[in-house]
Scaffold this motif. Structure first.
Motif, PDB file in Angstrom:
ATOM      1  N   GLY A  22     103.156  33.713  19.150  1.00 14.96           N
ATOM      2  CA  GLY A  22     102.847  32.767  20.218  1.00 14.96           C
ATOM      3  C   GLY A  22     104.063  32.485  21.071  1.00 14.96           C
ATOM      4  N   LEU A  26     104.562  33.327  25.017  1.00 15.80           N
ATOM      5  CA  LEU A  26     104.965  32.310  25.981  1.00 15.80           C
ATOM      6  C   LEU A  26     106.179  32.762  26.776  1.00 15.80           C
ATOM      7  N   ALA A  42      99.681  31.548  27.547  1.00 13.15           N
ATOM      8  CA  ALA A  42      98.980  30.934  26.421  1.00 13.15           C
ATOM      9  C   ALA A  42      99.557  29.552  26.130  1.00 13.15           C
ATOM     10  N   ALA A  43      98.693  28.626  25.798  1.00 10.02           N
ATOM     11  CA  ALA A  43      99.155  27.307  25.401  1.00 10.02           C
ATOM     12  C   ALA A  43      99.850  27.402  24.054  1.00 10.02           C
ATOM     13  N   PRO A  44     100.885  26.604  23.830  1.00  4.20           N
ATOM     14  CA  PRO A  44     101.566  26.650  22.536  1.00  4.20           C
ATOM     15  C   PRO A  44     100.680  26.078  21.435  1.00  4.20           C
ATOM     16  N   ALA A  45     100.808  26.600  20.241  1.00  5.86           N
ATOM     17  CA  ALA A  45     100.096  26.044  19.093  1.00  5.86           C
ATOM     18  C   ALA A  45     100.773  24.750  18.681  1.00  5.86           C
ATOM     19  N   THR A 208      96.568  24.392  16.288  1.00  2.00           N
ATOM     20  CA  THR A 208      95.590  24.830  17.284  1.00  2.00           C
ATOM     21  C   THR A 208      96.214  24.893  18.665  1.00  2.00           C
ATOM     22  N   ARG A 209      95.652  25.770  19.497  1.00  2.00           N
ATOM     23  CA  ARG A 209      95.993  25.821  20.922  1.00  2.00           C
ATOM     24  C   ARG A 209      94.894  25.217  21.781  1.00  2.00           C
ATOM     25  N   ASP A 210      93.780  24.861  21.148  1.00  2.00           N
ATOM     26  CA  ASP A 210      92.577  24.484  21.888  1.00  2.00           C
ATOM     27  C   ASP A 210      92.293  22.993  21.710  1.00  2.00           C
TER      28      ASP A 210
END
Length: 411
Positions: A22, A26, A42-45, A208-210
């Motif tokens: 991840g 990024l 991508a959003a960070p976890a 989670t990233r969501d």
């Protein structure tokens, strides 16, 4: 290397690899972003709470002896690619020795795990851990697909009584007890006893990233869901979690930090909300918003409590939350006429408190549980369909109405 240690090492490496990948993604996205505005990043976890239960009581351990396994059943609000758990000896009077812990996704409605999901939980690489008096421990990450709106099994085997143990007594959820260390049993045959309390366990976070973060609901028995149907997840924070996560538009973890009998200002059933606010709200993983639904027990059990006392307490909670950058939603106090402790004088104070909450000068936003659930023909009473029968706690329909009364746009 034995098999169990190998599985733990593999799980830890899997989590590290996911995090490193991840980070690499990024970094690449950020570098490319200087030349192309359309490159996705991508959003960070991040770690976000999916479930919580406030330590509420010191009680004898179910089973009455050392060498037992407690299989706690907990319900997630959001999912993720890994999990970590928090064990508590907050209210214990001697060190609590834990031999082993496991985590699994629950199969069906009993104590059995979904095939292939049972994982050993470690603490700084070790399976055994001792919790000091008044202490807690957060586990190492466990690589496991955690479902949204699903059940997990968190099994804790102890080697010493360590009594009294820290429990959350009004779980409204059946958990299970077995003799011996049965943490690695995927099946449920050994779990022959049942309990309505969560033992040792106070939180589960997911990687989670969501997500947009976590919402913490702090309150008393009404938030705890004391009259809701057991094993059905019908407390009002459960209803809110379903609304926020069903359509994939918000994705918030929802943490229920209600304690039955809890008060805002004074200790009683558990520490007061003011005393536990830092631990049960501010310290939660990923918290962004807190919903404050507390105060009726201060009036029912403290007849000298004034509206000014309660509003000053609310203002202090808001001050602490704002210092951490959190948004605060305040709930009005629901009617209680017909309950044996609910007097006309109490109702007059409740009306003053609600009027102050509705001005918008105490909290950032308001959820008006009073207007949502009161009887339009007798505003000092709950609407009959929303009344559990004791004229204080809602029915399942009442809890559902509360969960629908929260406006997602104000979170």
């Amino acid at each position: 290397m034995n098999k169990r240690r190998g599985y733990a090492t593999l799980a830890a490496l899997t989590t590290v690899v996911a995090l490193v990948c991840g980070a690499i993604y990024l970094g690449v996205g950020a570098a490319q972003g200087r030349t192309s505005a359309r490159t996705p990043v991508a959003a960070p976890a991040v770690w976000v709470g999916t479930w919580a239960a406030a330590p509420a009581k010191a009680a004898p351990a179910v089973g009455g002896h050392a060498g037992r396994s407690v299989r706690n059943v907990v319900h997630t609000s959001i999912g993720g690619t890994a999990a970590r758990i928090t064990l508590s000896n907050l209210l214990g009077e001697q060190p609590l020795k834990i031999a082993q812990v496991s985590l699994a996704v629950r199969a069906g409605h009993g104590p059995a795990a979904v095939a292939g999901t049972l994982r050993r939980v470690t603490f700084q690489g070790a399976g055994a851990v001792t919790l000091a008096v008044g202490g807690q421990r957060v586990s190492d990450p466990v690589a496991l697909g955690i479902p949204y709106d699903g059940d997990l099994l968190v099994t804790v085997a102890t080697t010493s009584p360590g009594e009294p143990v820290t429990v959350h007594p009004q779980a409204r959820q059946t958990s299970y007890i077995a003799d011996g260390d049965r943490t690695q049993d995927a099946g449920g045959d050994a779990y022959t006893r049942r309990t309505g309390a969560w033992q040792h366990l106070s939180g589960v976070d997911v990687l989670t990233r969501d997500t947009r973060g976590a919402i913490v609901a702090i309150g008393d028995s009404i938030t705890d869901g004391v009259t809701s149907t057991s094993d059905a997840n019908r407390r009002w924070p459960d209803v809110l979690a379903d609304r926020l996560n069903r359509h994939g538009s918000h994705h918030y973890g929802v943490l229920n930090q209600g304690i039955s009998g809890n008060r805002l200002l004074t200790d009683g059933r558990g520490p007061s909300t003011l005393a536990r606010f830092d631990r049960d709200v501010l310290a939660q993983a990923g918290v962004r918003t807190v919903i404050v639904a507390i105060g009726i027990n201060d009036l029912l059990r403290g007849p000298d409590t004034s509206a000014d006392h309660l509003t000053a307490g609310y203002a202090e909670l808001t001050r602490q939350a704002h210092a951490r950058g959190l948004r605060v939603v305040g709930a009005t106090l629901m009617p209680c006429a017909g309950h044996r402790r609910c007097t006309r004088a109490l109702e007059a104070v409740r009306d003053k408190v609600n009027a102050a909450i509705r001005t918008g000068r105490i909290f950032d936003s308001v959820v008006d549980f009073d207007r949502a659930l009161r009887d339009p023909y007798a505003p000092d009473r709950l609407r009959p369909a929303y009344d559990s029968g004791d004229h204080l706690h809602p029915s399942d329909a009442g809890y559902a109405r509360m969960g629908r009364a929260v406006d997602p746009a104000r979170l």
